[in-house]
Design an enzyme around this catalytic site. Structure first.
Site, PDB file in Angstrom:
ATOM      1  N   ARG A  11      30.688 -17.205 -49.900  1.00 10.27           N
ATOM      2  CA  ARG A  11      29.789 -16.321 -50.628  1.00 10.27           C
ATOM      3  C   ARG A  11      28.849 -16.759 -51.530  1.00 10.27           C
ATOM      4  O   ARG A  11      27.838 -16.450 -51.767  1.00 10.27           O
ATOM      5  CB  ARG A  11      30.789 -15.190 -51.585  1.00 10.27           C
ATOM      6  CG  ARG A  11      31.551 -14.488 -50.724  1.00 10.27           C
ATOM      7  CD  ARG A  11      32.769 -13.929 -51.557  1.00 10.27           C
ATOM      8  NE  ARG A  11      33.485 -14.648 -52.011  1.00 10.27           N
ATOM      9  CZ  ARG A  11      34.451 -14.700 -52.878  1.00 10.27           C
ATOM     10  NH1 ARG A  11      34.798 -13.532 -53.410  1.00 10.27           N
ATOM     11  NH2 ARG A  11      35.443 -15.808 -53.108  1.00 10.27           N
ATOM     12  N   LYS A  35      48.564 -18.088 -55.530  1.00  9.23           N
ATOM     13  CA  LYS A  35      48.427 -16.552 -55.419  1.00  9.23           C
ATOM     14  C   LYS A  35      49.657 -15.757 -55.563  1.00  9.23           C
ATOM     15  O   LYS A  35      50.427 -16.022 -54.653  1.00  9.23           O
ATOM     16  CB  LYS A  35      47.463 -16.081 -54.374  1.00  9.23           C
ATOM     17  CG  LYS A  35      45.898 -16.496 -54.420  1.00  9.23           C
ATOM     18  CD  LYS A  35      45.151 -16.054 -53.539  1.00  9.23           C
ATOM     19  CE  LYS A  35      43.289 -16.118 -53.769  1.00  9.23           C
ATOM     20  NZ  LYS A  35      42.724 -15.990 -52.479  1.00  9.23           N
ATOM     21  N   SER A  42      38.767  -9.949 -53.673  1.00  8.48           N
ATOM     22  CA  SER A  42      40.159  -9.371 -53.460  1.00  8.48           C
ATOM     23  C   SER A  42      40.438  -8.811 -54.732  1.00  8.48           C
ATOM     24  O   SER A  42      41.174  -7.836 -55.074  1.00  8.48           O
ATOM     25  CB  SER A  42      41.258 -10.044 -52.631  1.00  8.48           C
ATOM     26  OG  SER A  42      41.003 -10.271 -51.256  1.00  8.48           O
ATOM     27  N   HIS A  79      35.671  -9.504 -45.738  1.00  8.12           N
ATOM     28  CA  HIS A  79      36.561 -10.065 -44.566  1.00  8.12           C
ATOM     29  C   HIS A  79      36.387  -9.484 -43.400  1.00  8.12           C
ATOM     30  O   HIS A  79      36.119 -10.139 -42.214  1.00  8.12           O
ATOM     31  CB  HIS A  79      38.278 -10.030 -44.889  1.00  8.12           C
ATOM     32  CG  HIS A  79      38.582 -10.831 -46.010  1.00  8.12           C
ATOM     33  ND1 HIS A  79      39.530 -10.107 -46.911  1.00  8.12           N
ATOM     34  CD2 HIS A  79      38.641 -11.992 -46.469  1.00  8.12           C
ATOM     35  CE1 HIS A  79      39.843 -11.076 -47.891  1.00  8.12           C
ATOM     36  NE2 HIS A  79      39.273 -12.249 -47.465  1.00  8.12           N
TER      37      HIS A  79
HETATM   38  N1  COA Z   1      33.328 -11.560 -48.366  1.00  7.50           N
HETATM   39  C1  COA Z   1      34.144 -11.009 -49.675  1.00  7.50           C
HETATM   40  N2  COA Z   1      34.938 -11.842 -50.000  1.00  7.50           N
HETATM   41  C2  COA Z   1      35.507 -12.825 -49.630  1.00  7.50           C
HETATM   42  C3  COA Z   1      34.911 -13.020 -48.308  1.00  7.50           C
HETATM   43  C4  COA Z   1      33.816 -12.466 -47.744  1.00  7.50           C
HETATM   44  N3  COA Z   1      33.263 -12.865 -46.539  1.00  7.50           N
HETATM   45  N4  COA Z   1      35.656 -14.391 -47.879  1.00  7.50           N
HETATM   46  C5  COA Z   1      36.247 -14.564 -48.759  1.00  7.50           C
HETATM   47  N5  COA Z   1      36.447 -13.602 -49.786  1.00  7.50           N
HETATM   48  C6  COA Z   1      37.228 -13.506 -50.950  1.00  7.50           C
HETATM   49  C7  COA Z   1      38.500 -12.995 -50.779  1.00  7.50           C
HETATM   50  O1  COA Z   1      38.663 -11.774 -51.036  1.00  7.50           O
HETATM   51  C8  COA Z   1      39.502 -13.902 -51.739  1.00  7.50           C
HETATM   52  O2  COA Z   1      39.462 -13.298 -53.173  1.00  7.50           O
HETATM   53  P1  COA Z   1      40.429 -13.687 -54.422  1.00  7.50           P
HETATM   54  O3  COA Z   1      40.152 -14.983 -54.607  1.00  7.50           O
HETATM   55  O4  COA Z   1      39.874 -12.926 -55.416  1.00  7.50           O
HETATM   56  O5  COA Z   1      41.813 -13.139 -53.757  1.00  7.50           O
HETATM   57  C9  COA Z   1      38.962 -15.080 -51.715  1.00  7.50           C
HETATM   58  O6  COA Z   1      37.622 -14.775 -51.492  1.00  7.50           O
HETATM   59  C10 COA Z   1      39.508 -16.193 -50.840  1.00  7.50           C
HETATM   60  O7  COA Z   1      40.807 -15.506 -50.273  1.00  7.50           O
HETATM   61  P2  COA Z   1      41.164 -15.192 -48.796  1.00  7.50           P
HETATM   62  O8  COA Z   1      39.939 -15.273 -47.875  1.00  7.50           O
HETATM   63  O9  COA Z   1      42.034 -14.360 -48.610  1.00  7.50           O
HETATM   64  O10 COA Z   1      41.721 -16.654 -48.478  1.00  7.50           O
HETATM   65  P3  COA Z   1      42.324 -17.988 -49.514  1.00  7.50           P
HETATM   66  O11 COA Z   1      41.278 -18.730 -50.101  1.00  7.50           O
HETATM   67  O12 COA Z   1      43.491 -17.069 -50.367  1.00  7.50           O
HETATM   68  O13 COA Z   1      43.124 -18.598 -48.195  1.00  7.50           O
HETATM   69  C11 COA Z   1      43.993 -20.386 -47.159  1.00  7.50           C
HETATM   70  C12 COA Z   1      43.279 -19.980 -48.377  1.00  7.50           C
HETATM   71  C13 COA Z   1      45.150 -19.541 -46.442  1.00  7.50           C
HETATM   72  C14 COA Z   1      42.969 -20.523 -46.138  1.00  7.50           C
HETATM   73  C15 COA Z   1      44.553 -21.796 -47.429  1.00  7.50           C
HETATM   74  O14 COA Z   1      45.575 -21.667 -48.551  1.00  7.50           O
HETATM   75  C16 COA Z   1      45.284 -22.353 -46.365  1.00  7.50           C
HETATM   76  O15 COA Z   1      44.766 -22.780 -45.415  1.00  7.50           O
HETATM   77  N6  COA Z   1      46.749 -22.374 -46.264  1.00  7.50           N
HETATM   78  C17 COA Z   1      47.587 -22.836 -45.426  1.00  7.50           C
HETATM   79  C18 COA Z   1      48.321 -24.172 -45.988  1.00  7.50           C
HETATM   80  C19 COA Z   1      47.260 -25.306 -45.423  1.00  7.50           C
HETATM   81  O16 COA Z   1      46.957 -25.571 -44.420  1.00  7.50           O
HETATM   82  N7  COA Z   1      46.614 -25.729 -46.658  1.00  7.50           N
HETATM   83  C20 COA Z   1      45.242 -26.604 -46.840  1.00  7.50           C
HETATM   84  C21 COA Z   1      45.605 -28.036 -46.684  1.00  7.50           C
HETATM   85  S1  COA Z   1      46.284 -28.374 -48.453  1.00  7.50           S
END
Ligand code: COA
Length: 161
Positions: free
Chosen positions: A90, A41, A128, A17
Protein backbone atom coordinates in the site's frame (compact mmCIF):
# COMPACT_ATOMS: atom_id res chain seq x y z
CA UNK A 1 0.45 -25.41 -13.59
CA UNK A 2 1.59 -22.20 -11.89
CA UNK A 3 0.50 -21.90 -8.29
CA UNK A 4 0.86 -19.12 -5.75
CA UNK A 5 0.11 -18.57 -2.08
CA UNK A 6 -1.36 -15.36 -0.66
CA UNK A 7 -0.42 -15.50 3.03
CA UNK A 8 -1.92 -13.26 5.69
CA UNK A 9 -3.72 -12.89 8.98
CA UNK A 10 -6.97 -11.72 7.32
CA UNK A 11 -8.51 -10.37 10.54
CA UNK A 12 -10.80 -9.73 8.76
CA UNK A 13 -10.43 -9.93 4.97
CA UNK A 14 -10.88 -6.42 3.50
CA UNK A 15 -11.75 -5.10 0.05
CA UNK A 16 -8.01 -4.47 -0.37
CA UNK A 17 -7.25 -8.16 0.23
CA UNK A 18 -10.09 -9.15 -2.10
CA UNK A 19 -8.68 -6.98 -4.87
CA UNK A 20 -5.29 -8.73 -4.51
CA UNK A 21 -7.05 -12.14 -4.54
CA UNK A 22 -8.93 -11.21 -7.72
CA UNK A 23 -5.82 -9.98 -9.54
CA UNK A 24 -3.55 -12.82 -8.36
CA UNK A 25 -6.18 -15.40 -9.35
CA UNK A 26 -5.88 -14.08 -12.91
CA UNK A 27 -2.10 -14.39 -12.85
CA UNK A 28 -1.80 -17.95 -11.55
CA UNK A 29 -3.59 -21.21 -12.35
CA UNK A 30 -4.25 -21.77 -8.67
CA UNK A 31 -4.11 -19.42 -5.69
CA UNK A 32 -4.04 -20.55 -2.07
CA UNK A 33 -5.26 -17.86 0.31
CA UNK A 34 -3.69 -19.12 3.49
CA UNK A 35 -4.09 -17.90 7.05
CA UNK A 36 -0.90 -18.01 9.12
CA UNK A 37 -0.58 -17.13 12.75
CA UNK A 38 1.21 -13.84 13.34
CA UNK A 39 2.60 -13.79 16.91
CA UNK A 40 2.44 -9.97 16.92
CA UNK A 41 -1.32 -9.85 16.33
CA UNK A 42 -4.17 -10.59 18.72
CA UNK A 43 -7.10 -11.33 16.46
CA UNK A 44 -10.72 -10.21 16.78
CA UNK A 45 -12.00 -13.13 14.69
CA UNK A 46 -11.18 -16.76 15.50
CA UNK A 47 -9.38 -18.89 12.94
CA UNK A 48 -12.67 -20.64 12.10
CA UNK A 49 -14.44 -17.30 11.59
CA UNK A 50 -11.65 -15.98 9.35
CA UNK A 51 -11.73 -19.17 7.26
CA UNK A 52 -15.53 -18.92 6.94
CA UNK A 53 -15.38 -15.27 5.84
CA UNK A 54 -12.64 -15.96 3.32
CA UNK A 55 -14.59 -18.92 1.94
CA UNK A 56 -17.61 -16.64 1.47
CA UNK A 57 -15.67 -13.95 -0.40
CA UNK A 58 -13.80 -16.32 -2.75
CA UNK A 59 -17.00 -18.03 -3.93
CA UNK A 60 -16.76 -16.45 -7.40
CA UNK A 61 -13.18 -17.62 -7.94
CA UNK A 62 -12.99 -21.29 -8.97
CA UNK A 63 -9.18 -21.41 -8.88
CA UNK A 64 -8.84 -20.08 -5.31
CA UNK A 65 -8.66 -22.24 -2.18
CA UNK A 66 -8.73 -21.06 1.44
CA UNK A 67 -6.41 -22.82 3.85
CA UNK A 68 -4.59 -22.27 7.15
CA UNK A 69 -1.19 -23.38 8.35
CA UNK A 70 1.14 -23.39 11.36
CA UNK A 71 4.16 -23.80 9.09
CA UNK A 72 6.47 -21.05 7.92
CA UNK A 73 5.06 -19.54 4.73
CA UNK A 74 7.95 -20.85 2.60
CA UNK A 75 7.53 -24.35 4.04
CA UNK A 76 3.82 -24.27 3.25
CA UNK A 77 4.58 -23.06 -0.29
CA UNK A 78 6.79 -26.12 -0.77
CA UNK A 79 4.06 -28.45 0.54
CA UNK A 80 1.54 -27.14 -2.01
CA UNK A 81 4.18 -26.86 -4.77
CA UNK A 82 3.78 -23.10 -5.15
CA UNK A 83 7.00 -21.20 -5.91
CA UNK A 84 5.44 -17.77 -5.29
CA UNK A 85 4.13 -15.85 -2.28
CA UNK A 86 1.91 -12.90 -3.26
CA UNK A 87 1.56 -9.80 -1.08
CA UNK A 88 -0.09 -6.42 -1.51
CA UNK A 89 1.81 -3.15 -1.05
CA UNK A 90 0.00 0.00 0.00
CA UNK A 91 2.64 2.53 0.95
CA UNK A 92 6.30 2.99 1.86
CA UNK A 93 5.57 1.82 5.41
CA UNK A 94 4.48 -1.53 3.93
CA UNK A 95 7.69 -1.66 1.93
CA UNK A 96 9.94 -1.75 5.01
CA UNK A 97 7.86 -4.51 6.59
CA UNK A 98 7.58 -6.54 3.39
CA UNK A 99 11.28 -6.17 2.62
CA UNK A 100 12.12 -7.61 6.02
CA UNK A 101 9.65 -10.46 5.43
CA UNK A 102 11.07 -11.08 1.95
CA UNK A 103 14.65 -11.17 3.27
CA UNK A 104 13.63 -13.62 6.02
CA UNK A 105 11.88 -15.81 3.47
CA UNK A 106 14.90 -15.66 1.13
CA UNK A 107 17.14 -16.71 4.00
CA UNK A 108 14.80 -19.62 4.73
CA UNK A 109 14.33 -20.79 1.13
CA UNK A 110 15.77 -19.29 -2.02
CA UNK A 111 13.43 -21.28 -4.28
CA UNK A 112 10.34 -19.39 -3.14
CA UNK A 113 9.91 -15.84 -4.47
CA UNK A 114 7.68 -13.03 -3.24
CA UNK A 115 5.60 -11.12 -5.80
CA UNK A 116 4.12 -7.74 -4.80
CA UNK A 117 1.02 -6.16 -6.26
CA UNK A 118 0.45 -2.47 -5.75
CA UNK A 119 -2.84 -1.88 -3.98
CA UNK A 120 -5.40 0.19 -5.84
CA UNK A 121 -5.36 3.85 -4.70
CA UNK A 122 -8.89 3.63 -3.28
CA UNK A 123 -7.77 0.77 -1.01
CA UNK A 124 -4.51 2.34 0.06
CA UNK A 125 -5.83 3.61 3.39
CA UNK A 126 -7.67 0.42 4.32
CA UNK A 127 -6.24 -1.93 6.91
CA UNK A 128 -7.90 -4.63 8.96
CA UNK A 129 -7.14 -2.57 12.10
CA UNK A 130 -8.68 0.65 10.76
CA UNK A 131 -11.79 -1.23 9.62
CA UNK A 132 -12.21 -2.77 13.08
CA UNK A 133 -11.72 0.61 14.76
CA UNK A 134 -14.26 2.34 12.51
CA UNK A 135 -16.79 -0.47 13.09
CA UNK A 136 -16.23 -0.40 16.86
CA UNK A 137 -17.28 3.25 16.82
CA UNK A 138 -20.47 2.22 15.01
CA UNK A 139 -19.45 4.02 11.84
CA UNK A 140 -20.04 2.55 8.40
CA UNK A 141 -17.40 0.33 6.80
CA UNK A 142 -19.46 -0.05 3.59
CA UNK A 143 -17.13 -0.63 0.65
CA UNK A 144 -14.05 -1.08 2.83
CA UNK A 145 -14.89 -4.75 3.38
CA UNK A 146 -17.10 -7.27 1.55
CA UNK A 147 -20.75 -7.26 2.75
CA UNK A 148 -20.42 -10.57 4.64
CA UNK A 149 -17.54 -9.09 6.60
CA UNK A 150 -19.54 -5.93 7.32
CA UNK A 151 -22.30 -8.12 8.81
CA UNK A 152 -19.82 -10.24 10.74
CA UNK A 153 -18.23 -7.09 12.22
CA UNK A 154 -21.64 -5.82 13.35
CA UNK A 155 -22.45 -9.17 14.99
CA UNK A 156 -19.05 -9.38 16.66
CA UNK A 157 -19.24 -5.85 18.03
CA UNK A 158 -22.83 -6.23 19.26
CA UNK A 159 -21.92 -9.51 20.97
CA UNK A 160 -19.28 -7.80 23.12
CA UNK A 161 -21.46 -4.80 24.07
N1 COA B 1 -5.32 -3.45 0.86
C1 COA B 1 -5.66 -3.04 2.07
N2 COA B 1 -5.08 -3.48 3.20
C2 COA B 1 -4.12 -4.37 3.08
C3 COA B 1 -3.71 -4.85 1.84
C4 COA B 1 -4.36 -4.36 0.70
N3 COA B 1 -4.03 -4.77 -0.51
N4 COA B 1 -2.73 -5.72 2.05
C5 COA B 1 -2.52 -5.78 3.36
N5 COA B 1 -3.36 -4.95 3.99
C6 COA B 1 -3.38 -4.68 5.41
C7 COA B 1 -4.18 -5.67 6.18
O1 COA B 1 -5.49 -5.24 6.32
C8 COA B 1 -3.43 -5.72 7.50
O2 COA B 1 -3.81 -4.66 8.35
P1 COA B 1 -3.49 -4.69 9.92
O3 COA B 1 -2.01 -4.65 10.09
O4 COA B 1 -4.18 -3.48 10.42
O5 COA B 1 -4.07 -5.97 10.47
C9 COA B 1 -2.00 -5.52 7.07
O6 COA B 1 -2.05 -4.80 5.87
C10 COA B 1 -1.29 -6.82 6.79
O7 COA B 1 -2.05 -7.93 7.22
P2 COA B 1 -2.29 -9.21 6.39
O8 COA B 1 -2.26 -8.94 4.94
O9 COA B 1 -3.49 -9.88 6.91
O10 COA B 1 -1.01 -10.04 6.70
P3 COA B 1 0.05 -10.01 7.86
O11 COA B 1 1.05 -8.93 7.62
O12 COA B 1 -0.58 -10.06 9.20
O13 COA B 1 0.67 -11.40 7.52
C11 COA B 1 2.26 -13.14 7.38
C12 COA B 1 1.93 -11.76 7.90
C13 COA B 1 1.19 -14.15 7.69
C14 COA B 1 2.49 -13.08 5.88
C15 COA B 1 3.55 -13.51 8.06
O14 COA B 1 3.38 -13.34 9.46
C16 COA B 1 3.93 -14.94 7.76
O15 COA B 1 4.41 -15.25 6.69
N6 COA B 1 3.71 -15.81 8.78
C17 COA B 1 4.06 -17.23 8.70
C18 COA B 1 5.38 -17.46 9.45
C19 COA B 1 6.51 -17.03 8.57
O16 COA B 1 6.79 -17.65 7.57
N7 COA B 1 7.18 -15.93 8.96
C20 COA B 1 8.19 -15.32 8.10
C21 COA B 1 9.55 -15.70 8.45
S1 COA B 1 10.05 -15.09 10.03
Amino acid sequence: MTKAVYPGTFDPVTSGHLDIIERASRMYDHLYVTIFSNPNKKTMFSLEERIELLNEVIKGFPNVTVDYSDLLAVEYAKVVSAPVLVRGLRATMDFEYELQLAFSNQYLDQDVDMVFLMTRPNHSFISSSSVKEIAMHNRSVRGLVPLVVEDALKRKINSVD
